[in-house]
Design a protein around this motif. Sequence first.
Motif, mmCIF file in Angstrom:
data_model
loop_
_atom_site.group_PDB
_atom_site.id
_atom_site.type_symbol
_atom_site.label_atom_id
_atom_site.label_comp_id
_atom_site.label_asym_id
_atom_site.label_seq_id
_atom_site.Cartn_x
_atom_site.Cartn_y
_atom_site.Cartn_z
ATOM 1 N N VAL A 47 0.879 -1.178 0.000
ATOM 2 C CA VAL A 47 0.000 0.000 0.000
ATOM 3 C C VAL A 47 0.914 1.225 0.000
ATOM 4 C CG1 VAL A 47 -1.636 1.327 1.397
ATOM 5 C CG2 VAL A 47 -1.842 -1.162 1.253
ATOM 6 N N GLY A 48 0.727 2.138 -0.950
ATOM 7 C CA GLY A 48 1.631 3.290 -1.008
ATOM 8 C C GLY A 48 1.386 4.136 -2.235
ATOM 9 N N GLU A 49 2.409 4.910 -2.551
ATOM 10 C CA GLU A 49 2.295 5.906 -3.633
ATOM 11 C C GLU A 49 3.175 5.496 -4.814
ATOM 12 O OE1 GLU A 49 2.480 10.411 -2.839
ATOM 13 O OE2 GLU A 49 4.503 9.884 -3.493
ATOM 14 N N ILE A 50 2.606 5.578 -6.014
ATOM 15 C CA ILE A 50 3.404 5.433 -7.234
ATOM 16 C C ILE A 50 3.636 6.830 -7.790
ATOM 17 C CG2 ILE A 50 3.307 4.676 -9.654
ATOM 18 C CD1 ILE A 50 2.000 2.161 -8.800
ATOM 19 N N ARG A 94 -14.580 10.100 1.615
ATOM 20 C CA ARG A 94 -14.686 8.640 1.757
ATOM 21 C C ARG A 94 -13.459 8.070 2.485
ATOM 22 N NH1 ARG A 94 -15.501 4.219 -3.160
ATOM 23 N NH2 ARG A 94 -14.742 2.422 -1.967
ATOM 24 N N ALA A 95 -12.283 8.562 2.137
ATOM 25 C CA ALA A 95 -11.069 8.067 2.799
ATOM 26 C C ALA A 95 -11.057 8.471 4.277
ATOM 27 C CB ALA A 95 -9.836 8.603 2.085
ATOM 28 N N GLN A 96 -11.556 9.676 4.583
ATOM 29 C CA GLN A 96 -11.612 10.092 5.999
ATOM 30 C C GLN A 96 -12.568 9.187 6.768
ATOM 31 O OE1 GLN A 96 -12.572 14.195 5.356
ATOM 32 N NE2 GLN A 96 -10.473 14.890 5.755
ATOM 33 N N ALA A 97 -13.716 8.876 6.146
ATOM 34 C CA ALA A 97 -14.690 8.002 6.816
ATOM 35 C C ALA A 97 -14.089 6.615 7.029
ATOM 36 C CB ALA A 97 -15.968 7.926 5.975
ATOM 37 N N ALA A 98 -13.353 6.117 6.035
ATOM 38 C CA ALA A 98 -12.724 4.790 6.159
ATOM 39 C C ALA A 98 -11.690 4.810 7.283
ATOM 40 C CB ALA A 98 -12.076 4.398 4.832
ATOM 41 N N ALA A 125 -5.122 6.115 5.066
ATOM 42 C CA ALA A 125 -4.076 7.124 5.327
ATOM 43 C C ALA A 125 -3.283 7.391 4.047
ATOM 44 C CB ALA A 125 -3.151 6.638 6.447
ATOM 45 N N ASN A 126 -3.032 6.339 3.299
ATOM 46 C CA ASN A 126 -2.299 6.496 2.032
ATOM 47 C C ASN A 126 -3.096 7.354 1.053
ATOM 48 O OD1 ASN A 126 -0.233 5.851 0.034
ATOM 49 N ND2 ASN A 126 -1.778 4.500 -0.874
ATOM 50 N N ARG A 127 -4.409 7.091 0.945
ATOM 51 C CA ARG A 127 -5.235 7.891 0.019
ATOM 52 C C ARG A 127 -5.225 9.363 0.438
ATOM 53 N NH1 ARG A 127 -8.906 2.888 -0.152
ATOM 54 N NH2 ARG A 127 -8.482 2.162 -2.250
ATOM 55 N N LEU A 128 -5.307 9.612 1.732
ATOM 56 C CA LEU A 128 -5.325 11.009 2.189
ATOM 57 C C LEU A 128 -3.987 11.688 1.879
ATOM 58 C CD1 LEU A 128 -7.284 10.469 5.521
ATOM 59 C CD2 LEU A 128 -8.102 11.621 3.451
ATOM 60 N N ARG A 129 -2.901 10.946 2.062
ATOM 61 C CA ARG A 129 -1.570 11.506 1.772
ATOM 62 C C ARG A 129 -1.439 11.819 0.273
ATOM 63 N NH1 ARG A 129 0.873 7.827 4.833
ATOM 64 N NH2 ARG A 129 1.007 6.386 3.102
ATOM 65 N N VAL A 130 -1.856 10.865 -0.567
ATOM 66 C CA VAL A 130 -1.706 11.067 -2.016
ATOM 67 C C VAL A 130 -2.651 12.165 -2.514
ATOM 68 C CG1 VAL A 130 -1.916 9.963 -4.278
ATOM 69 C CG2 VAL A 130 -0.854 8.723 -2.385
ATOM 70 N N ALA A 131 -3.857 12.241 -1.940
ATOM 71 C CA ALA A 131 -4.824 13.270 -2.372
ATOM 72 C C ALA A 131 -4.254 14.668 -2.151
ATOM 73 C CB ALA A 131 -6.137 13.114 -1.611
ATOM 74 N N ARG A 132 -3.438 14.825 -1.116
ATOM 75 C CA ARG A 132 -2.854 16.150 -0.841
ATOM 76 C C ARG A 132 -1.912 16.579 -1.964
ATOM 77 N NH1 ARG A 132 -3.054 14.491 4.649
ATOM 78 N NH2 ARG A 132 -0.913 13.770 4.670
ATOM 79 N N ARG A 133 -1.385 15.604 -2.724
ATOM 80 C CA ARG A 133 -0.507 15.940 -3.848
ATOM 81 C C ARG A 133 -1.246 16.742 -4.904
ATOM 82 N NH1 ARG A 133 4.699 14.776 -2.550
ATOM 83 N NH2 ARG A 133 5.035 12.574 -2.116
ATOM 84 N N SER A 134 -2.553 16.437 -5.072
ATOM 85 C CA SER A 134 -3.285 17.099 -6.154
ATOM 86 C C SER A 134 -3.531 18.569 -5.826
ATOM 87 C CB SER A 134 -4.597 16.390 -6.448
ATOM 88 O OG SER A 134 -5.487 16.563 -5.395
ATOM 89 N N SER A 135 -3.461 18.934 -4.548
ATOM 90 C CA SER A 135 -3.628 20.336 -4.200
ATOM 91 C C SER A 135 -2.265 21.009 -4.054
ATOM 92 C CB SER A 135 -4.454 20.473 -2.908
ATOM 93 O OG SER A 135 -3.907 19.666 -1.910
ATOM 94 N N GLY A 136 -1.222 20.286 -4.458
ATOM 95 C CA GLY A 136 0.111 20.882 -4.502
ATOM 96 C C GLY A 136 0.774 21.008 -3.147
#
Length: 137
Positions: A47-50, A94-98, A125-136
């Motif tokens: 589980v992680g970031e590509i 959805r990721a926060q709820a999970a 936690a991984n989704r939340l971390r990666v989602a922050r990338r899209s907001s720079g």
Amino acid sequence: MPLNVTILTPGRCLLKETPCRQVELPVAGGRIGVLENHTPLVTPLEVGEIRILPAEGETVQYLAISSGMAEVTPERVLITVHAAESAEEIDVARAQAARERAEKRLRERANLDIDRAELAMARAANRLRVARRSSGL
Ligand code: ATP
């Protein structure tokens, strides 16, 4: 011929033979960076970031993945994973709820399947971390 990358999930092909300069993969104990002409290998993915560095330009593409496999040959990377989302398409609510569900289970020990709750927590936690990338960030 540059390196090309394909990402498959059970329901979807996210990238198909997309040319790129480098692919970084989350593996046990860290990350590996793959450039063209890499030695052939097959490796489990965590589980992680590509991270995908494009063939041209500087805009790095970030994806959240769940566990799976990568097969590397000198000219391509084939990634087959349980789930994958680009940073832009992650549903943060959805990721926060999970994550909250998993935290509650772990706190209350209501569910004896601790491994399952910890894995759900890691995915969220991984989704939340990666989602922050899209907001720079
Ligand atoms: P949830 O409890 O919210 O379903 P999960 O970690 O159990 O999360 P998975 O089994 O990893 O979910 O994924 C099931 C499907 O839902 C996959 O197609 C995955 O890409 C998608 N998915 C899961 N969470 C998100 C999210 N936060 N944003 C976008 N797609 C998601």
